[in-house]
Design a protein around this motif. Structure first.
Motif, PDB file in Angstrom:
ATOM      1  N   LEU A 131     -20.448 -10.726  51.826  1.00 28.71           N
ATOM      2  CA  LEU A 131     -20.167  -9.339  51.456  1.00 28.71           C
ATOM      3  C   LEU A 131     -18.972  -8.794  52.225  1.00 28.71           C
ATOM      4  O   LEU A 131     -18.169  -8.020  51.686  1.00 28.71           O
ATOM      5  N   SER A 132     -18.837  -9.198  53.481  1.00 30.87           N
ATOM      6  CA  SER A 132     -17.703  -8.756  54.288  1.00 30.87           C
ATOM      7  C   SER A 132     -16.390  -9.265  53.711  1.00 30.87           C
ATOM      8  O   SER A 132     -15.413  -8.505  53.589  1.00 30.87           O
ATOM      9  N   MET A 133     -16.355 -10.537  53.342  1.00 25.98           N
ATOM     10  CA  MET A 133     -15.143 -11.100  52.754  1.00 25.98           C
ATOM     11  C   MET A 133     -14.812 -10.430  51.420  1.00 25.98           C
ATOM     12  O   MET A 133     -13.643 -10.098  51.148  1.00 25.98           O
TER      13      MET A 133
ATOM     14  N   LEU B  72     -13.951   0.206  52.474  1.00 25.66           N
ATOM     15  CA  LEU B  72     -14.152  -1.232  52.302  1.00 25.66           C
ATOM     16  C   LEU B  72     -13.803  -1.997  53.579  1.00 25.66           C
ATOM     17  O   LEU B  72     -14.507  -2.952  53.942  1.00 25.66           O
ATOM     18  N   PHE B  73     -12.758  -1.595  54.261  1.00 25.17           N
ATOM     19  CA  PHE B  73     -12.419  -2.262  55.517  1.00 25.17           C
ATOM     20  C   PHE B  73     -13.462  -1.967  56.598  1.00 25.17           C
ATOM     21  O   PHE B  73     -13.757  -2.826  57.438  1.00 25.17           O
ATOM     22  N   LEU B  74     -14.012  -0.763  56.589  1.00 27.14           N
ATOM     23  CA  LEU B  74     -15.092  -0.456  57.523  1.00 27.14           C
ATOM     24  C   LEU B  74     -16.316  -1.308  57.232  1.00 27.14           C
ATOM     25  O   LEU B  74     -16.960  -1.838  58.156  1.00 27.14           O
TER      26      LEU B  74
ATOM     27  N   SER C 173     -10.538  -4.496  49.028  1.00 28.89           N
ATOM     28  CA  SER C 173      -9.645  -3.498  49.613  1.00 28.89           C
ATOM     29  C   SER C 173      -8.188  -3.950  49.531  1.00 28.89           C
ATOM     30  O   SER C 173      -7.296  -3.139  49.255  1.00 28.89           O
ATOM     31  N   SER C 174      -7.943  -5.236  49.736  1.00 30.56           N
ATOM     32  CA  SER C 174      -6.579  -5.753  49.650  1.00 30.56           C
ATOM     33  C   SER C 174      -6.030  -5.644  48.231  1.00 30.56           C
ATOM     34  O   SER C 174      -4.846  -5.331  48.033  1.00 30.56           O
ATOM     35  N   VAL C 175      -6.888  -5.872  47.253  1.00 30.87           N
ATOM     36  CA  VAL C 175      -6.445  -5.808  45.856  1.00 30.87           C
ATOM     37  C   VAL C 175      -6.071  -4.382  45.469  1.00 30.87           C
ATOM     38  O   VAL C 175      -5.027  -4.142  44.834  1.00 30.87           O
ATOM     39  N   VAL C 176      -6.903  -3.402  45.868  1.00 27.66           N
ATOM     40  CA  VAL C 176      -6.581  -2.023  45.497  1.00 27.66           C
ATOM     41  C   VAL C 176      -5.340  -1.524  46.234  1.00 27.66           C
ATOM     42  O   VAL C 176      -4.571  -0.713  45.699  1.00 27.66           O
ATOM     43  N   LEU C 177      -5.123  -2.014  47.451  1.00 32.56           N
ATOM     44  CA  LEU C 177      -3.889  -1.648  48.155  1.00 32.56           C
ATOM     45  C   LEU C 177      -2.672  -2.325  47.527  1.00 32.56           C
ATOM     46  O   LEU C 177      -1.599  -1.716  47.422  1.00 32.56           O
ATOM     47  N   ALA C 178      -2.856  -3.583  47.115  1.00 36.41           N
ATOM     48  CA  ALA C 178      -1.737  -4.295  46.498  1.00 36.41           C
ATOM     49  C   ALA C 178      -1.317  -3.656  45.183  1.00 36.41           C
ATOM     50  O   ALA C 178      -0.155  -3.778  44.765  1.00 36.41           O
ATOM     51  N   SER C 179      -2.232  -2.962  44.517  1.00 41.88           N
ATOM     52  CA  SER C 179      -1.876  -2.309  43.261  1.00 41.88           C
ATOM     53  C   SER C 179      -0.899  -1.153  43.456  1.00 41.88           C
ATOM     54  O   SER C 179      -0.368  -0.633  42.472  1.00 41.88           O
TER      55      SER C 179
END
Length: 307
Positions: A193-195, A168-170, A201-207
């Protein structure tokens, strides 16, 4: 046929005793054009344009460094929360100052910044109150969703989360809008789409964080980096070149300083990517210009010229 060809004109609206695809033999080679629309690039303006990409990469590595510190409990979530709040108000003030000094016509209707203090203060008060209301709405929404986000991927393995986040970051870096400020800015589908990719990606990492406050602080920090910062970055691209260079250098130094204590190898990889994008890629593009060879002639589709 040569005597008749003297009266031939390269038009279709006139009736002539020639087929529509007829070309005069003597005018065929003279109509060839090599690189008609070619505009050569120079090195340093390309380096300055690449600063937007470098800034975006710096924000991604800064976010990842902050996430690792929160996950390992090396950073207090309350500190990150206060840093996010202060950065938001500082960025908002800077955005309004840049909007006053470099107004964009046609983008939206707003009160012009004049030397008269009364109307300007009233406009600033009205604009600031709307901004604070919208910010409080987002603030409360994220706070209420933090317990849900913390358990969002509880049944997913960490390896899958790291792979999904990297992809997702890529995608975020590839689809981001790096263009400079236009007279009438338009929201591109790729930038949206980039945002969305960065926020997802931030949400899945925050989990993967241990508590609700850390989840809330990280998601709020991500919204500022990937949703609000690109707007400010477009404004900064109309500032003097010295300001853009200093801002890019500050972001790179900050992200590198945050990455080095976590992993020296990752920090070196990030430094190599930044140097390649900022300095090597423009040089390659300037060097490759000499191999551009586009030939246009009578066989191409006619382009109508309108007055």
């Amino acid at each position: 046929m040569s005597s008749e060809a003297e009266g031939w004109n390269k038009v279709l609206w006139e009736r002539q005793p020639f087929p529509d695809n007829y070309i005069h033999p003597h005018s065929f080679l003279s109509s060839l054009r090599r690189n008609p629309n070619f505009k050569p690039y120079t090195y340093w303006p390309l380096v300055l344009l690449c600063c937007a990409i470098t800034q975006h990469l710096a924000t991604i590595f800064t976010f990842l460094a902050v996430f690792v510190r929160l996950k390992e409990r090396w950073l207090d979530a309350r500190v990150l929360l206060w840093v996010s709040i202060v950065s938001f108000f500082g960025g908002y003030v800077l955005y309004e100052i840049l909007s006053c000094s470099n107004p964009v016509r046609g983008a939206f209707t707003r009160m012009p910044c004049t030397s008269t203090p009364g109307p300007f203060i009233d406009w600033l008060h009205h604009s600031g109150s709307n901004t604070i209301k919208s910010s409080l709405l987002v603030f409360l929404a994220l706070m209420g969703l933090s317990p849900v986000l913390r358990t969002l991927t509880a049944a997913t393995s960490s390896d899958s989360i790291w792979a999904l986040s990297a992809c997702l970051f890529l995608l975020n870096a590839l689809l981001a809008d790096y263009s400079s400020m236009k007279p009438v800015p338009q929201e591109r589908l790729t930038s949206v789409l980039s945002m969305n990719a960065a926020i997802s990606s931030s949400v899945v990492l925050a989990s993967r964080l241990p508590d609700d406050l850390a989840v809330f602080a990280l998601v709020l920090f991500a919204v500022q980096l990937f949703a609000l910062f690109p707007i400010l970055r477009h404004r900064l691209q109309v500032t003097p070149q010295v300001a853009q260079i200093l801002f890019t250098l500050t972001l790179c130094v900050l992200s590198f300083a945050l990455t080095v204590p976590l992993s020296v190898s990752v920090a070196y990889i990030y430094a190599g990517i930044s140097i390649t994008v900022t300095f090597v890629a423009p040089g390659v593009l300037v060097w490759a210009q000499k191999y551009k060879n586009e030939i246009r002639g009578p066989w191409d589709v006619a382009v109508p010229r309108l007055n």
